[in-house]
Design a protein around this motif. Structure first.
Motif, mmCIF file in Angstrom:
data_model
loop_
_atom_site.group_PDB
_atom_site.id
_atom_site.type_symbol
_atom_site.label_atom_id
_atom_site.label_comp_id
_atom_site.label_asym_id
_atom_site.label_seq_id
_atom_site.Cartn_x
_atom_site.Cartn_y
_atom_site.Cartn_z
ATOM 1 N N ASP A 1 0.870 -1.178 0.000
ATOM 2 C CA ASP A 1 0.000 0.000 0.000
ATOM 3 C C ASP A 1 0.908 1.229 0.000
ATOM 4 O O ASP A 1 1.732 1.405 0.898
ATOM 5 C CB ASP A 1 -0.880 -0.039 1.253
ATOM 6 C CG ASP A 1 -1.865 1.107 1.336
ATOM 7 O OD1 ASP A 1 -1.481 2.264 1.042
ATOM 8 O OD2 ASP A 1 -3.023 0.854 1.732
ATOM 9 N N ALA B 1 -2.800 -7.067 1.206
ATOM 10 C CA ALA B 1 -3.558 -8.151 1.847
ATOM 11 C C ALA B 1 -4.569 -8.700 0.855
ATOM 12 O O ALA B 1 -5.310 -7.937 0.219
ATOM 13 C CB ALA B 1 -4.274 -7.634 3.088
ATOM 14 N N ASP C 1 -7.385 -10.132 1.171
ATOM 15 C CA ASP C 1 -8.807 -9.918 1.451
ATOM 16 C C ASP C 1 -9.185 -8.442 1.516
ATOM 17 O O ASP C 1 -10.298 -8.103 1.911
ATOM 18 C CB ASP C 1 -9.197 -10.615 2.758
ATOM 19 C CG ASP C 1 -8.366 -10.138 3.950
ATOM 20 O OD1 ASP C 1 -7.352 -9.428 3.727
ATOM 21 O OD2 ASP C 1 -8.731 -10.479 5.090
ATOM 22 N N HIS C 2 -8.283 -7.545 1.102
ATOM 23 C CA HIS C 2 -8.589 -6.111 1.091
ATOM 24 C C HIS C 2 -8.886 -5.635 -0.325
ATOM 25 O O HIS C 2 -8.469 -6.255 -1.302
ATOM 26 C CB HIS C 2 -7.417 -5.307 1.651
ATOM 27 C CG HIS C 2 -7.269 -5.434 3.138
ATOM 28 N ND1 HIS C 2 -6.367 -4.689 3.859
ATOM 29 C CD2 HIS C 2 -7.908 -6.224 4.045
ATOM 30 C CE1 HIS C 2 -6.447 -5.010 5.141
ATOM 31 N NE2 HIS C 2 -7.379 -5.938 5.274
ATOM 32 N N ARG C 3 -9.595 -4.519 -0.396
ATOM 33 C CA ARG C 3 -9.793 -3.830 -1.667
ATOM 34 C C ARG C 3 -8.879 -2.612 -1.719
ATOM 35 O O ARG C 3 -8.610 -1.980 -0.691
ATOM 36 C CB ARG C 3 -11.253 -3.390 -1.834
ATOM 37 C CG ARG C 3 -12.220 -4.511 -2.125
ATOM 38 C CD ARG C 3 -13.538 -3.949 -2.688
ATOM 39 N NE ARG C 3 -14.122 -2.959 -1.780
ATOM 40 C CZ ARG C 3 -14.924 -3.253 -0.771
ATOM 41 N NH1 ARG C 3 -15.231 -4.518 -0.517
ATOM 42 N NH2 ARG C 3 -15.430 -2.307 -0.023
ATOM 43 N N TYR C 4 -8.451 -2.270 -2.942
ATOM 44 C CA TYR C 4 -7.535 -1.145 -3.120
ATOM 45 C C TYR C 4 -8.008 -0.270 -4.278
ATOM 46 O O TYR C 4 -8.548 -0.763 -5.273
ATOM 47 C CB TYR C 4 -6.110 -1.639 -3.413
ATOM 48 C CG TYR C 4 -5.505 -2.398 -2.259
ATOM 49 C CD1 TYR C 4 -4.713 -1.752 -1.308
ATOM 50 C CD2 TYR C 4 -5.743 -3.768 -2.093
ATOM 51 C CE1 TYR C 4 -4.170 -2.451 -0.236
ATOM 52 C CE2 TYR C 4 -5.205 -4.467 -1.026
ATOM 53 C CZ TYR C 4 -4.429 -3.803 -0.094
ATOM 54 O OH TYR C 4 -3.893 -4.485 0.970
ATOM 55 N N ALA D 1 -5.433 1.158 0.190
ATOM 56 C CA ALA D 1 -6.572 0.419 0.748
ATOM 57 C C ALA D 1 -7.797 1.327 0.844
ATOM 58 O O ALA D 1 -7.687 2.518 1.174
ATOM 59 C CB ALA D 1 -6.214 -0.127 2.125
ATOM 60 N N THR D 2 -8.970 0.756 0.537
ATOM 61 C CA THR D 2 -10.189 1.547 0.529
ATOM 62 C C THR D 2 -11.393 0.660 0.828
ATOM 63 O O THR D 2 -11.343 -0.559 0.660
ATOM 64 C CB THR D 2 -10.382 2.229 -0.846
ATOM 65 O OG1 THR D 2 -11.530 3.064 -0.817
ATOM 66 C CG2 THR D 2 -10.567 1.188 -1.948
ATOM 67 N N ASN D 3 -12.481 1.298 1.263
ATOM 68 C CA ASN D 3 -13.761 0.618 1.422
ATOM 69 C C ASN D 3 -14.716 0.967 0.287
ATOM 70 O O ASN D 3 -15.870 0.507 0.276
ATOM 71 C CB ASN D 3 -14.412 1.005 2.766
ATOM 72 C CG ASN D 3 -13.642 0.429 3.944
ATOM 73 O OD1 ASN D 3 -13.164 -0.708 3.891
ATOM 74 N ND2 ASN D 3 -13.515 1.216 5.002
ATOM 75 N N SER E 1 -8.907 -5.962 -6.202
ATOM 76 C CA SER E 1 -8.720 -6.757 -4.986
ATOM 77 C C SER E 1 -7.235 -6.981 -4.706
ATOM 78 O O SER E 1 -6.401 -7.024 -5.625
ATOM 79 C CB SER E 1 -9.419 -8.110 -5.126
ATOM 80 O OG SER E 1 -8.715 -8.954 -6.027
ATOM 81 N N GLY E 2 -6.935 -7.160 -3.433
ATOM 82 C CA GLY E 2 -5.566 -7.490 -3.054
ATOM 83 C C GLY E 2 -5.134 -8.826 -3.638
ATOM 84 O O GLY E 2 -3.968 -9.013 -4.000
#
Length: 271
Positions: free
Chosen positions: A180, A188, A190-193, A203-205, A213-214
């Protein structure tokens, strides 16, 4: 020889040496032998010749004149095809040296129609994004590998994504895939970017706006895609950055691939 004659001769020699030293490197005749290379594109030139755009390991991309290669007597006419590993020699100066010899070397890969289209796409990227006479030895090796992987039935989408990644890196716009750029934390799965073209992933929501996706970033970093979703997202990302570098230039090979997919879909619907 008199003193004056000797002085005149010495003066002439010194002038010639000085002229040679001051002559621009690009204007001096060159003679290059047995260089590994591939043909990217060819077109007819005058009555019996070709203009051949090539990609070589040590000299990068350049254009050669292949004189007389379209005559019936030519013994090398069948070598002027893309995706054949070649040894090329040329001589001359300026932008259009003369091809002096061409020969095939090693195994010649066989590509079916869809994979030929992928190969032409790679060729077109090189023609559009690399400067002439600018060596890219590492990228040449990746190109060589991509051609053989396309012939070896490896997933063509994976081959294209990996080559695009290295091409962007070679022209100074490499992808950030391992961390990041805002926090410095490792990517990661399981994270969104949100991927910012001039920076990298953050990283973002958010659900929209260059979101990836990560898991896809990690897959592209490792050059191993476990799902069609990862391949699709990786395609979106590399194309996003490549389109910025193309600056509005259209790629004919992309249009051809789209037409091929539509044709295959029609055939599938009828069967």
């Amino acid at each position: 020889m008199g003193r004056q004659s000797r002085a005149t001769a010495c003066s002439w020699i010194h002038r010639k040496l000085a002229a040679c030293r001051s002559e621009p490197e690009a204007s001096r005749p060159v003679k290059v032998n047995q260089q590994s290379g591939y043909i990217l594109h060819r077109q007819s030139y005058r009555e019996s010749s070709l203009l051949v755009q090539i990609f070589t390991r040590n000299f990068g991309r350049l254009t050669l004149i292949a004189k007389g290669c379209r005559t019936k007597k030519s013994q090398v006419q069948g070598l002027f095809l893309s995706f054949k590993p070649l040894l090329l020699s040329w001589t001359g100066k300026g932008e259009l040296p003369i091809l002096t010899s061409i020969e095939q070397t090693g195994f010649c890969p066989q590509l079916d129609a869809s994979r030929v289209a992928c190969g032409y796409y790679i060729n077109e990227l090189i023609l559009k994004l690399l400067h002439r006479h600018d060596p890219h030895a590492a990228l040449y090796d990746k190109y060589d590998k991509a051609v053989f992987e396309l012939s070896d039935k490896k997933n063509p989408n994976t081959v294209l994504r990996v080559f695009e990644k290295y091409l962007l890196q070679e022209i100074g716009f490499g992808l950030v895939l391992d961390h990041d750029v805002e926090s410095g934390e490792p990517i990661a799965a399981d994270h969104r970017y949100q991927y910012f073209p001039q920076q990298g992933p953050i990283a973002t929501n958010r659900q929209h706006g260059n979101i990836i996706s990560g898991a896809t970033l990690i897959a592209l970093q490792n050059e191993e895609f476990k799902s069609a979703h990862d391949r699709s997202q990786a395609r979106w990302l590399t194309r996003l950055l490549i389109d910025i570098q193309l600056n509005g230039k259209e790629l004919r090979s992309r249009r051809v691939m789209r037409e091929m997919k539509r044709y295959q879909a029609r055939i599938s619907d009828k069967s």
